[in-house]
Design a protein around this motif. Structure first.
Motif, PDB file in Angstrom:
ATOM      1  N   PRO A 184       0.846  -1.204   0.000  1.00  0.00           N
ATOM      2  CA  PRO A 184       0.000   0.000   0.000  1.00  0.00           C
ATOM      3  C   PRO A 184       0.880   1.253   0.000  1.00  0.00           C
ATOM      4  O   PRO A 184       1.724   1.413   0.878  1.00  0.00           O
ATOM      5  N   ARG A 185       0.716   2.103  -0.972  1.00  0.00           N
ATOM      6  CA  ARG A 185       1.653   3.215  -1.147  1.00  0.00           C
ATOM      7  C   ARG A 185       1.540   4.278  -0.058  1.00  0.00           C
ATOM      8  O   ARG A 185       2.377   5.171   0.028  1.00  0.00           O
ATOM      9  N   ARG A 186       0.500   4.183   0.769  1.00  0.00           N
ATOM     10  CA  ARG A 186       0.400   5.105   1.902  1.00  0.00           C
ATOM     11  C   ARG A 186       1.428   4.769   2.984  1.00  0.00           C
ATOM     12  O   ARG A 186       1.701   5.591   3.869  1.00  0.00           O
ATOM     13  N   LEU A 187       1.972   3.550   2.933  1.00  0.00           N
ATOM     14  CA  LEU A 187       2.947   3.122   3.929  1.00  0.00           C
ATOM     15  C   LEU A 187       4.342   3.556   3.513  1.00  0.00           C
ATOM     16  O   LEU A 187       4.745   3.381   2.369  1.00  0.00           O
ATOM     17  N   ASN A 188       5.087   4.099   4.455  1.00  0.00           N
ATOM     18  CA  ASN A 188       6.423   4.617   4.153  1.00  0.00           C
ATOM     19  C   ASN A 188       7.332   3.536   3.580  1.00  0.00           C
ATOM     20  O   ASN A 188       8.062   3.766   2.608  1.00  0.00           O
ATOM     21  N   SER A 189       7.305   2.345   4.181  1.00  0.00           N
ATOM     22  CA  SER A 189       8.203   1.286   3.725  1.00  0.00           C
ATOM     23  C   SER A 189       7.863   0.849   2.312  1.00  0.00           C
ATOM     24  O   SER A 189       8.753   0.576   1.500  1.00  0.00           O
ATOM     25  N   ALA A 190       6.573   0.739   2.004  1.00  0.00           N
ATOM     26  CA  ALA A 190       6.162   0.317   0.669  1.00  0.00           C
ATOM     27  C   ALA A 190       6.586   1.350  -0.371  1.00  0.00           C
ATOM     28  O   ALA A 190       7.068   1.008  -1.463  1.00  0.00           O
ATOM     29  N   HIS A 191       6.423   2.614  -0.039  1.00  0.00           N
ATOM     30  CA  HIS A 191       6.835   3.684  -0.955  1.00  0.00           C
ATOM     31  C   HIS A 191       8.343   3.660  -1.163  1.00  0.00           C
ATOM     32  O   HIS A 191       8.827   3.804  -2.293  1.00  0.00           O
ATOM     33  N   SER A 192       9.096   3.453  -0.084  1.00  0.00           N
ATOM     34  CA  SER A 192      10.558   3.422  -0.174  1.00  0.00           C
ATOM     35  C   SER A 192      11.025   2.269  -1.061  1.00  0.00           C
ATOM     36  O   SER A 192      11.981   2.409  -1.840  1.00  0.00           O
ATOM     37  N   ARG A 193      10.370   1.129  -0.966  1.00  0.00           N
ATOM     38  CA  ARG A 193      10.750  -0.025  -1.783  1.00  0.00           C
ATOM     39  C   ARG A 193      10.455   0.229  -3.261  1.00  0.00           C
ATOM     40  O   ARG A 193      11.242  -0.155  -4.132  1.00  0.00           O
ATOM     41  N   HIS A 209       8.039  -0.492 -17.119  1.00  0.00           N
ATOM     42  CA  HIS A 209       6.774  -0.382 -17.841  1.00  0.00           C
ATOM     43  C   HIS A 209       5.656   0.009 -16.870  1.00  0.00           C
ATOM     44  O   HIS A 209       5.393  -0.710 -15.901  1.00  0.00           O
ATOM     45  N   PRO A 210       4.956   1.155 -17.096  1.00  0.00           N
ATOM     46  CA  PRO A 210       3.908   1.601 -16.153  1.00  0.00           C
ATOM     47  C   PRO A 210       2.837   0.545 -15.889  1.00  0.00           C
ATOM     48  O   PRO A 210       2.337   0.431 -14.763  1.00  0.00           O
ATOM     49  N   ALA A 211       2.476  -0.235 -16.908  1.00  0.00           N
ATOM     50  CA  ALA A 211       1.413  -1.236 -16.730  1.00  0.00           C
ATOM     51  C   ALA A 211       1.864  -2.392 -15.842  1.00  0.00           C
ATOM     52  O   ALA A 211       1.036  -3.178 -15.376  1.00  0.00           O
ATOM     53  N   TRP A 212       3.162  -2.499 -15.612  1.00  0.00           N
ATOM     54  CA  TRP A 212       3.697  -3.602 -14.801  1.00  0.00           C
ATOM     55  C   TRP A 212       4.006  -3.171 -13.368  1.00  0.00           C
ATOM     56  O   TRP A 212       4.641  -3.914 -12.625  1.00  0.00           O
ATOM     57  N   ILE A 213       3.580  -1.980 -12.998  1.00  0.00           N
ATOM     58  CA  ILE A 213       3.713  -1.516 -11.609  1.00  0.00           C
ATOM     59  C   ILE A 213       2.336  -1.617 -10.973  1.00  0.00           C
ATOM     60  O   ILE A 213       1.423  -0.839 -11.288  1.00  0.00           O
ATOM     61  N   VAL A 214       2.150  -2.604 -10.115  1.00  0.00           N
ATOM     62  CA  VAL A 214       0.838  -2.888  -9.545  1.00  0.00           C
ATOM     63  C   VAL A 214       0.874  -2.683  -8.038  1.00  0.00           C
ATOM     64  O   VAL A 214       1.806  -3.136  -7.364  1.00  0.00           O
ATOM     65  N   GLU A 215      -0.126  -2.017  -7.502  1.00  0.00           N
ATOM     66  CA  GLU A 215      -0.204  -1.810  -6.050  1.00  0.00           C
ATOM     67  C   GLU A 215      -0.871  -3.000  -5.379  1.00  0.00           C
ATOM     68  O   GLU A 215      -1.986  -3.393  -5.737  1.00  0.00           O
ATOM     69  N   GLY A 216      -0.188  -3.602  -4.426  1.00  0.00           N
ATOM     70  CA  GLY A 216      -0.752  -4.697  -3.646  1.00  0.00           C
ATOM     71  C   GLY A 216      -1.039  -4.255  -2.225  1.00  0.00           C
ATOM     72  O   GLY A 216      -1.071  -3.059  -1.923  1.00  0.00           O
ATOM     73  N   ASP A 217      -1.225  -5.231  -1.331  1.00  0.00           N
ATOM     74  CA  ASP A 217      -1.541  -4.888   0.060  1.00  0.00           C
ATOM     75  C   ASP A 217      -0.716  -5.693   1.068  1.00  0.00           C
ATOM     76  O   ASP A 217      -1.083  -5.812   2.229  1.00  0.00           O
ATOM     77  N   HIS A 218       0.410  -6.267   0.609  1.00  0.00           N
ATOM     78  CA  HIS A 218       1.311  -7.038   1.477  1.00  0.00           C
ATOM     79  C   HIS A 218       0.678  -8.307   2.019  1.00  0.00           C
ATOM     80  O   HIS A 218       1.090  -8.815   3.061  1.00  0.00           O
ATOM     81  N   THR A 219      -0.333  -8.847   1.322  1.00  0.00           N
ATOM     82  CA  THR A 219      -0.936 -10.112   1.721  1.00  0.00           C
ATOM     83  C   THR A 219      -0.833 -11.112   0.570  1.00  0.00           C
ATOM     84  O   THR A 219      -0.609 -10.733  -0.581  1.00  0.00           O
ATOM     85  N   ASN A 244       6.983  -7.691  -0.565  1.00  0.00           N
ATOM     86  CA  ASN A 244       7.238  -8.556   0.598  1.00  0.00           C
ATOM     87  C   ASN A 244       7.023 -10.020   0.203  1.00  0.00           C
ATOM     88  O   ASN A 244       6.545 -10.325  -0.897  1.00  0.00           O
ATOM     89  N   ASP A 245       7.394 -10.924   1.087  1.00  0.00           N
ATOM     90  CA  ASP A 245       7.333 -12.354   0.775  1.00  0.00           C
ATOM     91  C   ASP A 245       5.901 -12.872   0.708  1.00  0.00           C
ATOM     92  O   ASP A 245       5.603 -13.788  -0.071  1.00  0.00           O
ATOM     93  N   ALA A 246       5.006 -12.326   1.539  1.00  0.00           N
ATOM     94  CA  ALA A 246       3.616 -12.785   1.502  1.00  0.00           C
ATOM     95  C   ALA A 246       3.026 -12.539   0.115  1.00  0.00           C
ATOM     96  O   ALA A 246       2.312 -13.399  -0.432  1.00  0.00           O
ATOM     97  N   THR A 247       3.330 -11.386  -0.473  1.00  0.00           N
ATOM     98  CA  THR A 247       2.869 -11.088  -1.833  1.00  0.00           C
ATOM     99  C   THR A 247       3.467 -12.082  -2.825  1.00  0.00           C
ATOM    100  O   THR A 247       2.771 -12.606  -3.705  1.00  0.00           O
ATOM    101  N   ALA A 248       4.769 -12.362  -2.689  1.00  0.00           N
ATOM    102  CA  ALA A 248       5.441 -13.286  -3.606  1.00  0.00           C
ATOM    103  C   ALA A 248       4.854 -14.689  -3.518  1.00  0.00           C
ATOM    104  O   ALA A 248       4.713 -15.385  -4.536  1.00  0.00           O
ATOM    105  N   ILE A 249       4.487 -15.121  -2.315  1.00  0.00           N
ATOM    106  CA  ILE A 249       3.870 -16.443  -2.147  1.00  0.00           C
ATOM    107  C   ILE A 249       2.512 -16.470  -2.845  1.00  0.00           C
ATOM    108  O   ILE A 249       2.129 -17.471  -3.460  1.00  0.00           O
ATOM    109  N   GLY A 250       1.776 -15.367  -2.772  1.00  0.00           N
ATOM    110  CA  GLY A 250       0.515 -15.257  -3.513  1.00  0.00           C
ATOM    111  C   GLY A 250       0.731 -15.349  -5.012  1.00  0.00           C
ATOM    112  O   GLY A 250      -0.059 -15.972  -5.730  1.00  0.00           O
TER     113      GLY A 250
END
Length: 350
Positions: A184-193, A209-219, A244-250
């Protein structure tokens, strides 16, 4: 059973028992050992509230995390407790689930229990809530950002180093179509990454590529949804980096359900290096942000603020490091070219 029973068995004064239990450094080591031996023999449990009243110290450290369900945080809590106990502290845990009301309750509990310092390992906290702690001179530790006030230390995570290693690793394998699923881009860590990813791509000469930048929720559910979106793209990437890893596992789960797999169809990289990352199928390549280093730095900072002779710092650097496992490999086109090249006799190669 009370402190008098301990004193009688240890053959010392009640005052010596009290000072030993409260870990006063001037107690004779021989007498202190007698007291601890007596406590062990009697199976005596000191009254921590009474100790706090007598000594003026609770020897309690608070830890506030975002959510217990994210596998990263239980590991962090365990490391934090191990290190705190090693130094004679107990811990009080609060989980906010990103809810300001729950954050307020967590802070109230910390104040009521007279926590000597609080590590805030969460994001999106409202400034008025911070004031409740800062105004009472409670030492605080934050990740990445925090108020410019005395008694506050920051754990500065070096996101760029690990993410740059990840991008370079994919580029060296032949990937040029690299997607990124952020938190979530409201989170400092997510924005920094995300910022670290853009900079690393630019430095490696790869267009994001802009279409390949997707906002997730770390779940994991967010990773599944984000990968579904990427698979529907007109042009599909060959590699996916996750915040994060939870997203990667998804992402790995979605690939499996779609009849695809890593690294044959997509290379996948996570971030955090939670323990389960070693047990996914395939084992997950990820960027390690050590729970141990985070916990050690947090406890070190809080102790430095509270204990005599401590020299607290404003910033504590937390390193990151790429851990290569089996979820990354060369893209299909590069692999087929390598196979063709291997079939050509060495003398005939250019």
């Amino acid at each position: 059973m009370d402190i008098r029973t301990v004193a009688q068995l240890a053959n010392v004064s009640i005052a010596t028992v009290s000072r030993t239990i409260n870990r006063v450094s001037t107690v004779n080591p021989v007498m202190a050992k007698q007291v601890w031996d007596a406590i062990k023999e009697l199976d005596y449990f000191p009254n921590t509230q009474a100790r706090a009243l007598v000594s003026g110290r609770s020897r309690l450290l608070g830890l506030i995390v975002s959510e217990i369900t994210n596998p990263f945080f239980p590991e962090l809590i365990q490391r934090f407790e191990d290190i705190a106990v090693e130094h004679g502290y107990e811990i009080l845990i609060g989980s906010t689930n990103y809810d300001p009301q729950r954050m307020s309750l967590c802070i109230r509990r910390m104040l009521e229990r007279r926590a000597e310092g609080v590590a805030v390992m969460t994001f999106g906290i409202e400034k008025p809530l911070l004031e409740q702690l800062a105004e009472r001179s409670v030492p605080l530790v934050f990740v990445d950002v925090g108020p410019e006030k005395p008694g506050i230390s920051l754990l500065r995570v070096d996101y760029r180093h690990g993410i740059r290693q990840g991008v370079e690793h994919l580029a060296s394998l032949g990937h040029r179509g690299i997607a990124f699923i952020s938190g979530p881009r409201r989170l400092n860590s997510a924005h920094s990454r995300l910022v670290a990813f853009f900079r690393s791509m630019e430095e490696c000469g790869i267009i994001a590529h802009p279409a390949w930048i997707v906002e997730g929720d770390h779940t994991m559910e967010g990773g599944i949804a984000a990968m579904e979106q990427l698979l529907k793209s007109k042009d599909v990437p060959t590699a996916v980096m996750c915040s994060n890893d939870a997203t990667a596992i998804g992402v790995l789960h979605k690939l499996y359900r779609a009849g695809l797999k890593a690294p044959d169809d997509f290379s996948v990289i996570g971030f955090d290096d939670i323990q389960i990352a070693q047990a996914t199928i395939p084992p997950l390549t990820t960027i390690q942000m050590s729970c141990f280093e985070l916990a050690r730095a947090a406890v070190t900072a809080l102790r430095a603020h509270r204990e005599e002779g401590g020299e607290p710092q404003r910033n504590y650097k937390i390193p990151t490091q790429l851990i290569v496992r089996e979820s990354t490999g060369a893209p299909k086109g590069v692999r087929s070219n390598l196979r063709k090249r291997d079939k050509i006799p060495a003398a005939a190669r250019p």
